[in-house]
Design a protein around this motif. Sequence first.
Motif, short mmCIF file in Angstrom:
data_model
loop_
_atom_site.label_atom_id
_atom_site.label_comp_id
_atom_site.label_asym_id
_atom_site.label_seq_id
_atom_site.Cartn_x
_atom_site.Cartn_y
_atom_site.Cartn_z
N UNK A 118 11.35 -4.49 9.07
CA UNK A 118 10.37 -3.75 9.38
C UNK A 118 9.58 -3.52 8.60
N UNK A 119 10.30 -2.67 7.15
CA UNK A 119 9.65 -2.33 6.26
C UNK A 119 9.40 -3.51 5.17
N UNK A 120 9.66 -3.97 5.07
CA UNK A 120 9.32 -4.82 4.47
C UNK A 120 7.89 -6.19 4.66
N UNK A 121 7.92 -6.33 5.92
CA UNK A 121 6.72 -5.83 6.61
C UNK A 121 5.51 -6.35 6.14
N UNK A 122 5.76 -4.14 6.34
CA UNK A 122 4.21 -3.40 6.65
C UNK A 122 3.92 -4.03 5.29
N UNK A 123 2.47 -3.71 5.34
CA UNK A 123 1.69 -3.84 4.85
C UNK A 123 0.39 -2.88 4.81
N UNK A 124 0.47 -1.74 5.22
CA UNK A 124 -0.78 -0.55 5.52
C UNK A 124 -1.31 0.10 4.55
N UNK A 125 0.11 0.18 3.21
CA UNK A 125 -0.07 0.36 2.20
C UNK A 125 -0.66 -0.22 0.71
N UNK A 126 -0.75 -1.47 1.35
CA UNK A 126 -0.81 -2.47 0.15
C UNK A 126 -2.42 -2.15 0.06
N UNK A 127 -2.96 -2.39 0.68
CA UNK A 127 -4.96 -1.85 0.18
C UNK A 127 -4.97 -1.11 -0.43
N UNK A 128 -4.13 0.38 -0.26
CA UNK A 128 -4.99 1.45 -1.09
C UNK A 128 -4.60 1.07 -2.58
N UNK A 129 -2.68 0.89 -2.69
CA UNK A 129 -2.22 0.38 -4.35
C UNK A 129 -2.95 -1.18 -4.64
#
Length: 81
Positions: free
Chosen positions: A31-42
């Motif tokens: 689930x951690x690897x599939x989580x993309x919530x912080x990708x946009x901010x980065x």
Amino acid sequence: MAALFSKSLIQLREFSPQGRVPSARGGAFKAFLQDETGATAIEYSLMAAMMAIIAIGAATQLGDVVSEKLFGLAEAMFPEE
């Protein structure tokens, strides 16, 4: 006890960004690897850093050109004797 457990899973699902609940068998890592919530901010921070580097480089180059032109103009206006 089962009702309390199922209620806590429902609450966890509500707070989970994609509604996923990690299981006890390595599902948390998946689930951690599939989580993309912080990708946009980065991505936005990387783009801002890249634009800042480009702006600093352009200002440095432009400053050098303007400085050379002004020194040339000053020498033409006030020639040394």
